[in-house]
Design a protein around this motif. Structure first.
Motif, PDB file in Angstrom:
ATOM      1  N   ARG A   7       4.882  -0.336   4.904  1.00  0.00           N
ATOM      2  CA  ARG A   7       3.463  -0.128   5.186  1.00  0.00           C
ATOM      3  C   ARG A   7       2.935   1.103   4.458  1.00  0.00           C
ATOM      4  NH1 ARG A   7      -0.622  -2.851   8.413  1.00  0.00           N
ATOM      5  NH2 ARG A   7      -2.267  -1.299   8.761  1.00  0.00           N
ATOM      6  N   SER A   8       3.758   2.134   4.397  1.00  0.00           N
ATOM      7  CA  SER A   8       3.319   3.373   3.747  1.00  0.00           C
ATOM      8  C   SER A   8       3.090   3.179   2.251  1.00  0.00           C
ATOM      9  CB  SER A   8       4.350   4.481   3.976  1.00  0.00           C
ATOM     10  OG  SER A   8       5.616   4.107   3.453  1.00  0.00           O
ATOM     11  N   SER A   9       3.937   2.370   1.603  1.00  0.00           N
ATOM     12  CA  SER A   9       3.761   2.143   0.166  1.00  0.00           C
ATOM     13  C   SER A   9       2.506   1.326  -0.110  1.00  0.00           C
ATOM     14  CB  SER A   9       4.990   1.443  -0.419  1.00  0.00           C
ATOM     15  OG  SER A   9       5.160   0.156   0.153  1.00  0.00           O
ATOM     16  N   VAL A  10       2.225   0.347   0.761  1.00  0.00           N
ATOM     17  CA  VAL A  10       1.014  -0.452   0.603  1.00  0.00           C
ATOM     18  C   VAL A  10      -0.219   0.428   0.799  1.00  0.00           C
ATOM     19  CG1 VAL A  10      -0.349  -2.341   1.570  1.00  0.00           C
ATOM     20  CG2 VAL A  10       2.116  -2.624   1.258  1.00  0.00           C
ATOM     21  N   GLU A  11      -0.191   1.256   1.832  1.00  0.00           N
ATOM     22  CA  GLU A  11      -1.331   2.137   2.097  1.00  0.00           C
ATOM     23  C   GLU A  11      -1.523   3.131   0.959  1.00  0.00           C
ATOM     24  OE1 GLU A  11      -0.480   3.852   5.850  1.00  0.00           O
ATOM     25  OE2 GLU A  11      -1.234   2.143   7.008  1.00  0.00           O
ATOM     26  N   SER A  12      -0.436   3.611   0.375  1.00  0.00           N
ATOM     27  CA  SER A  12      -0.540   4.546  -0.742  1.00  0.00           C
ATOM     28  C   SER A  12      -1.198   3.869  -1.946  1.00  0.00           C
ATOM     29  CB  SER A  12       0.848   5.062  -1.111  1.00  0.00           C
ATOM     30  OG  SER A  12       0.784   5.899  -2.242  1.00  0.00           O
ATOM     31  N   MET A  13      -0.800   2.623  -2.227  1.00  0.00           N
ATOM     32  CA  MET A  13      -1.403   1.888  -3.347  1.00  0.00           C
ATOM     33  C   MET A  13      -2.881   1.642  -3.098  1.00  0.00           C
ATOM     34  SD  MET A  13      -2.534  -1.343  -4.329  1.00  0.00           S
ATOM     35  CE  MET A  13      -1.707  -2.507  -3.263  1.00  0.00           C
ATOM     36  N   VAL A  14      -3.252   1.315  -1.864  1.00  0.00           N
ATOM     37  CA  VAL A  14      -4.651   1.058  -1.530  1.00  0.00           C
ATOM     38  C   VAL A  14      -5.475   2.335  -1.692  1.00  0.00           C
ATOM     39  CG1 VAL A  14      -6.217   0.539   0.388  1.00  0.00           C
ATOM     40  CG2 VAL A  14      -4.227  -0.922  -0.046  1.00  0.00           C
ATOM     41  N   ARG A  15      -4.934   3.463  -1.235  1.00  0.00           N
ATOM     42  CA  ARG A  15      -5.675   4.728  -1.367  1.00  0.00           C
ATOM     43  C   ARG A  15      -5.848   5.111  -2.835  1.00  0.00           C
ATOM     44  NH1 ARG A  15      -2.392   6.472   3.339  1.00  0.00           N
ATOM     45  NH2 ARG A  15      -3.745   6.268   5.166  1.00  0.00           N
ATOM     46  N   THR A  16      -4.843   4.799  -3.663  1.00  0.00           N
ATOM     47  CA  THR A  16      -4.995   5.036  -5.099  1.00  0.00           C
ATOM     48  C   THR A  16      -6.124   4.190  -5.669  1.00  0.00           C
ATOM     49  OG1 THR A  16      -2.629   5.557  -5.314  1.00  0.00           O
ATOM     50  CG2 THR A  16      -3.818   4.942  -7.322  1.00  0.00           C
ATOM     51  N   SER A  17      -6.206   2.942  -5.222  1.00  0.00           N
ATOM     52  CA  SER A  17      -7.287   2.068  -5.681  1.00  0.00           C
ATOM     53  C   SER A  17      -8.643   2.580  -5.210  1.00  0.00           C
ATOM     54  CB  SER A  17      -7.062   0.638  -5.170  1.00  0.00           C
ATOM     55  OG  SER A  17      -5.846   0.100  -5.649  1.00  0.00           O
ATOM     56  N   LEU A  18      -8.686   3.137  -4.001  1.00  0.00           N
ATOM     57  CA  LEU A  18      -9.947   3.646  -3.449  1.00  0.00           C
ATOM     58  C   LEU A  18     -10.463   4.869  -4.202  1.00  0.00           C
ATOM     59  CD1 LEU A  18      -9.344   3.225   0.385  1.00  0.00           C
ATOM     60  CD2 LEU A  18     -11.076   2.058  -0.989  1.00  0.00           C
ATOM     61  N   ASN A  19      -9.594   5.509  -4.991  1.00  0.00           N
ATOM     62  CA  ASN A  19     -10.068   6.625  -5.816  1.00  0.00           C
ATOM     63  C   ASN A  19     -11.115   6.182  -6.829  1.00  0.00           C
ATOM     64  OD1 ASN A  19      -8.463   8.608  -4.626  1.00  0.00           O
ATOM     65  ND2 ASN A  19      -6.733   8.195  -5.981  1.00  0.00           N
ATOM     66  N   HIS A  20     -11.155   4.869  -7.095  1.00  0.00           N
ATOM     67  CA  HIS A  20     -12.090   4.338  -8.083  1.00  0.00           C
ATOM     68  C   HIS A  20     -13.326   3.713  -7.427  1.00  0.00           C
ATOM     69  CE1 HIS A  20      -9.110   5.081 -11.190  1.00  0.00           C
ATOM     70  NE2 HIS A  20      -8.205   4.522 -10.391  1.00  0.00           N
ATOM     71  N   LEU A  21     -13.522   3.999  -6.153  1.00  0.00           N
ATOM     72  CA  LEU A  21     -14.761   3.643  -5.473  1.00  0.00           C
ATOM     73  C   LEU A  21     -15.641   4.886  -5.405  1.00  0.00           C
ATOM     74  CD1 LEU A  21     -16.562   1.783  -3.704  1.00  0.00           C
ATOM     75  CD2 LEU A  21     -15.255   2.604  -1.722  1.00  0.00           C
ATOM     76  N   HIS A  22     -16.823   4.806  -5.955  1.00  0.00           N
ATOM     77  CA  HIS A  22     -17.736   5.950  -6.003  1.00  0.00           C
ATOM     78  C   HIS A  22     -18.950   5.631  -5.142  1.00  0.00           C
ATOM     79  CE1 HIS A  22     -15.394   7.773  -9.282  1.00  0.00           C
ATOM     80  NE2 HIS A  22     -15.215   6.509  -9.662  1.00  0.00           N
ATOM     81  N   VAL A  23     -19.115   6.398  -4.073  1.00  0.00           N
ATOM     82  CA  VAL A  23     -20.143   6.133  -3.071  1.00  0.00           C
ATOM     83  C   VAL A  23     -21.270   7.152  -3.206  1.00  0.00           C
ATOM     84  CG1 VAL A  23     -20.620   5.843  -0.617  1.00  0.00           C
ATOM     85  CG2 VAL A  23     -18.375   5.213  -1.527  1.00  0.00           C
ATOM     86  N   PHE A  24     -22.480   6.648  -3.259  1.00  0.00           N
ATOM     87  CA  PHE A  24     -23.677   7.484  -3.281  1.00  0.00           C
ATOM     88  C   PHE A  24     -24.576   7.059  -2.128  1.00  0.00           C
ATOM     89  CE2 PHE A  24     -22.088   7.141  -7.582  1.00  0.00           C
ATOM     90  CZ  PHE A  24     -22.126   8.442  -8.045  1.00  0.00           C
ATOM     91  N   ARG A  25     -25.227   8.043  -1.509  1.00  0.00           N
ATOM     92  CA  ARG A  25     -26.085   7.742  -0.355  1.00  0.00           C
ATOM     93  C   ARG A  25     -27.460   8.398  -0.540  1.00  0.00           C
ATOM     94  NH1 ARG A  25     -20.957   8.061   2.999  1.00  0.00           N
ATOM     95  NH2 ARG A  25     -20.714   5.927   3.808  1.00  0.00           N
ATOM     96  N   PRO A  26     -28.267   7.884  -1.446  1.00  0.00           N
ATOM     97  CA  PRO A  26     -29.626   8.420  -1.608  1.00  0.00           C
ATOM     98  C   PRO A  26     -30.460   8.159  -0.365  1.00  0.00           C
ATOM     99  CG  PRO A  26     -29.328   6.426  -2.913  1.00  0.00           C
ATOM    100  CD  PRO A  26     -27.974   6.792  -2.393  1.00  0.00           C
TER     101      PRO A  26
END
Length: 380
Positions: free
Chosen positions: A154-173
């Motif tokens: 589970r930890s390896s899957v979560e680590s891979m997902v968090r790495t992928s989430l680094n490429h989500l850029h959120v803006f809240r105008p």
């Protein structure tokens, strides 16, 4: 002919151009052919590709100007998910699409169906849950591993997902003006190698979550401006102007980044139905300006079908104790239906492709604690 004369003639045939001109020419040739869209969700891809295979509208329909003729011929798709009812499921569907765009194509030699791209999310309603997105992505990876009888901690899957989430850029105008300012500076931000780690990745999609979030705010501002300036000459309304600017900014980003655009909105009117070639299809009148409606490629009306009621004679306490209500909710079916309100402007070949599809562009899904389940029979 002397060698000097031959050399002079050959040099006259040589054309010099910069690298940027060469790349522009190559891209124009490439854009002249329609490209297949891959969001990772088969039903949505089928619909988007049906419209992307040719220009959606007849000639003469009012399109805003694009940067290049090739992009006008085969523009990247724009998908709008319209929530027809409260708790329609559009945001959960959006979580699924964003997750597939961020995740890699494979993990531990198992196909995840991901694109491994960058996602730009403009959370205009400030309702997007990153925790829910992470859970949906983790559960999707885990289910794909389980289907192939592969194991991963589970930890390896979560680590891979968090790495992928680094490429989500959120803006809240907070206003429509701040939204336009964000979009105007977005390209410089994405190409900045210092601010983030996504500069070397392609942009998969730009998300406008709750694109109608500033609707009433802009209408109020427009009404107040007209009230205080009654002597001034009448000018175009603030709302249409802001949406024209929004479409222009997003279209320029699409031309530069070659990405899809996904938007969500909420319906202000009820869905009506009409019959086309023996099929009952939905029609939803949009409350957004014409500039936005002509910009959208595919509009999906998303709603939750009615939950089957408990049998007569059972009390609420008994149902709660037995967990039946939770089970009933998890069995409830959500539907996404192609909106036919603009179908009079579709090209005949596009209409033919849609009509040939099973169920006329309708698909069902369920929402569970793990994410979105599309394994639902259309007769469910």
């Amino acid at each position: 002919m002397s060698a000097a004369t031959l050399g002079t003639n050959l040099l006259q045939e040589v054309k010099e151009e910069g690298l940027n001109e060469l790349l522009h020419t190559l891209r124009s040739v490439y854009e002249n052919q329609p490209r297949q869209v891959h969001t990772g969700q088969a039903n949505i891809d089928e619909l988007l590709n049906a419209f992307a295979s040719s220009n959606r509208y007849h000639h003469g329909h009012d399109f805003a100007s694009a940067s290049h003729n090739a992009i006008r011929r085969h523009p990247r798709p724009v998908l709008e998910l319209i929530g027809a009812t409260p708790c329609s499921g559009k945001t959960q569907l959006l979580y699924h699409l964003i997750g597939l765009s961020l995740l890699p194509s494979r993990y531990e030699d198992v196909s995840l169906g991901g694109n491994g791209t960058v996602v730009v999310l403009l959370d205009l309603g400030i309702r997007f849950s990153l925790l829910r997105l992470e859970k949906v992505m983790v559960m999707h990876v885990q289910s794909q591993l389980d289907n192939r009888s592969e194991t991963a901690s589970r930890s390896s899957v979560e680590s891979m997902v968090r790495t992928s989430l680094n490429h989500l850029h959120v803006f809240r105008p907070q206003t429509s003006l701040s939204l336009l300012a964000t979009l105007s500076n977005l390209q410089n931000y994405l190409f900045n190698t210092v601010c983030h780690v996504s500069a070397n990745r392609s942009v998969g999609s730009i998300i406008l979550h709750n694109v109608d979030a500033f609707l009433w705010q802009d209408r109020l501002e427009d009404a107040e401006d007209q009230t205080h300036n009654t002597a001034a000459p009448q000018k175009a309304g603030l709302l249409p102007t802001r949406f024209r600017d929004l479409v222009a900014h997003v279209r320029r980003l699409q031309a530069s980044l070659s990405c899809c655009v996904i938007a969500t909105s909420s319906a202000l009117s009820t869905t009506s139905y009409t019959r086309i070639d023996g099929q009952v299809v939905p029609v939803l009148r949009s409350h957004l300006p014409n500039s936005w409606r002509s910009f959208v490629t595919v509009r999906l009306i998303v709603q939750r079908d009615s939950v089957q009621k408990f049998p007569l004679g059972i009390c609420a306490e008994a149902a709660a104790e037995a967990g039946q209500r939770r089970g009933a909710m998890e069995k409830s079916v959500f539907s996404a239906r192609l909106d036919w309100s603009e179908s009079d402007f579709w090209r005949e070949e596009t209409r033919s492709v849609i009509k040939a599809m099973e169920n006329f562009g309708v698909f069902l899904f369920r929402i569970t604690t793990s994410g979105v389940d599309f394994d639902v029979n259309i007769q469910a």
